[in-house]
Write a protein that holds these residues in place. Structure first.
Motif, PDB file in Angstrom:
ATOM      1  N   UNK A  98      36.539  31.356  36.075  1.00 45.34           N
ATOM      2  CA  UNK A  98      37.269  31.009  37.295  1.00 45.34           C
ATOM      3  C   UNK A  98      38.223  32.116  37.719  1.00 45.34           C
ATOM      4  N   UNK A  99      38.434  33.137  36.874  1.00 42.28           N
ATOM      5  CA  UNK A  99      39.376  34.230  37.166  1.00 42.28           C
ATOM      6  C   UNK A  99      40.748  33.677  37.527  1.00 42.28           C
ATOM      7  N   UNK A 127      24.438  35.006  51.372  1.00 46.42           N
ATOM      8  CA  UNK A 127      24.890  33.745  51.965  1.00 46.42           C
ATOM      9  C   UNK A 127      24.444  33.574  53.412  1.00 46.42           C
ATOM     10  N   UNK A 128      24.501  34.646  54.194  1.00 45.03           N
ATOM     11  CA  UNK A 128      24.390  34.464  55.650  1.00 45.03           C
ATOM     12  C   UNK A 128      23.189  35.121  56.304  1.00 45.03           C
ATOM     13  N   UNK A 129      22.528  36.068  55.625  1.00 38.61           N
ATOM     14  CA  UNK A 129      21.441  36.804  56.266  1.00 38.61           C
ATOM     15  C   UNK A 129      20.089  36.253  55.846  1.00 38.61           C
ATOM     16  N   UNK A 130      19.277  35.922  56.846  1.00 38.48           N
ATOM     17  CA  UNK A 130      17.908  35.492  56.612  1.00 38.48           C
ATOM     18  C   UNK A 130      16.956  36.560  57.170  1.00 38.48           C
ATOM     19  N   UNK A 137      38.978  38.225  50.674  1.00 35.82           N
ATOM     20  CA  UNK A 137      39.981  37.325  51.238  1.00 35.82           C
ATOM     21  C   UNK A 137      39.415  36.746  52.528  1.00 35.82           C
ATOM     22  N   UNK A 138      39.490  35.434  52.660  1.00 36.51           N
ATOM     23  CA  UNK A 138      38.965  34.824  53.876  1.00 36.51           C
ATOM     24  C   UNK A 138      39.296  33.358  53.971  1.00 36.51           C
ATOM     25  N   UNK A 139      38.736  32.739  54.994  1.00 28.30           N
ATOM     26  CA  UNK A 139      38.959  31.311  55.224  1.00 28.30           C
ATOM     27  C   UNK A 139      38.406  30.489  54.064  1.00 28.30           C
ATOM     28  N   UNK A 140      39.086  29.417  53.728  1.00 34.55           N
ATOM     29  CA  UNK A 140      38.703  28.615  52.555  1.00 34.55           C
ATOM     30  C   UNK A 140      37.239  28.166  52.571  1.00 34.55           C
ATOM     31  N   UNK A 141      36.700  27.662  53.703  1.00 31.91           N
ATOM     32  CA  UNK A 141      35.294  27.220  53.665  1.00 31.91           C
ATOM     33  C   UNK A 141      34.329  28.349  53.327  1.00 31.91           C
ATOM     34  N   UNK A 145      30.995  30.999  48.233  1.00 31.67           N
ATOM     35  CA  UNK A 145      30.627  31.951  47.193  1.00 31.67           C
ATOM     36  C   UNK A 145      30.370  31.242  45.863  1.00 31.67           C
ATOM     37  N   UNK A 146      31.001  30.089  45.660  1.00 28.78           N
ATOM     38  CA  UNK A 146      30.826  29.367  44.401  1.00 28.78           C
ATOM     39  C   UNK A 146      29.382  28.914  44.201  1.00 28.78           C
TER      40      UNK A 146
END
Length: 236
Positions: free
Chosen positions: A10-11, A45-48, A178-182, A187-188
């Protein structure tokens, strides 16, 4: 805090220290194996297949490898005046409905940068489909006006940071986003939970606590940079 034999998946301690350092919450931070690891996970996560990603020709090539590896279509724009062309990048990303647009600030190898105010204004021009990656690997070396005055919960931007440059810990492979919580929570789902060893985390904590050493390093780099610039100017 207790570390397991895996090195603390969990760092916990490092994430809390970074949250205190940046003035955010631990839920706004994901730590792992360098900026390269964070970039790879974000692309995953985001690229297809076939999705457009906009960057600069000559910008950090490892990011491009991640995009190509996951089937993304790279759209690379030229530098302008020795600087990544932020207005052109944003315009192209918005026009192409790109999933990601990449900006290194300050840029390596040029050493040029956009002010935080200029970046914040550019973000307002982004289309709703695009996430801006701010690669801030050299942020500690940047002038104060490079800081971006956007809320950490702004879902249009993710910041990439590292201990590899000003902190001098490249071999330890400690980076964070660093970014928005959602977005950070996503990443988890895919990150390597056992990708960081305990020694690297302990070293990063010690480095973060020694801001006087960081300031000394930055000052020495500024002195050297000015001298190299003088030599270059003397030689045309």
């Amino acid at each position: 805090p207790r570390f397991g034999s895996s090195g603390g998946p969990t760092r916990y301690a490092l994430r809390h220290a970074l949250a205190a350092h940046h003035g955010g919450a631990t839920e706004n931070i994901v730590v792992g194996e360098g900026i390269d690891g964070r970039l790879g996970y974000l692309v995953r996560l985001v690229v297809e297949q076939g999705d457009t990603v906009v960057t600069s020709a000559g910008a950090y090539p490892t990011f491009n490898y991640h995009v190509s590896g996951f089937g993304g279509a790279l759209d690379m724009l030229p530098f302008r005046d020795d600087c990544e062309d932020l207005p052109a990048l944003v315009a192209r990303a918005t026009e192409a409905k790109a999933k990601l647009v990449y900006l290194a600030n300050p840029d390596n190898p040029m050493g040029t940068y956009w002010t935080g105010a200029e970046i914040a204004a550019a973000v307002e021009e982004l289309g709703p489909d695009t996430l801006m990656i701010l690669d801030e690997a050299y942020a500690e070396f940047a002038p104060a006006d490079a800081a971006v005055p956007l809320d950490i919960e702004d879902e249009r931007v993710i910041h990439m940071r590292t201990f590899s440059k000003a902190y001098g810990m490249a071999g330890a492979r400690v980076g964070y986003a660093l970014g928005a919580k959602p977005l950070i929570r996503s990443f988890e789902k895919i990150r390597n939970h056992f990708g960081m060893n305990r020694s690297a985390q302990i070293g990063a904590l010690a480095a973060l606590e020694d801001q006087a050493w960081l300031a000394q390093t930055v000052a020495q780099v500024e002195t050297a940079r000015a001298e190299i610039a003088r030599i270059a100017a003397d030689n045309g």
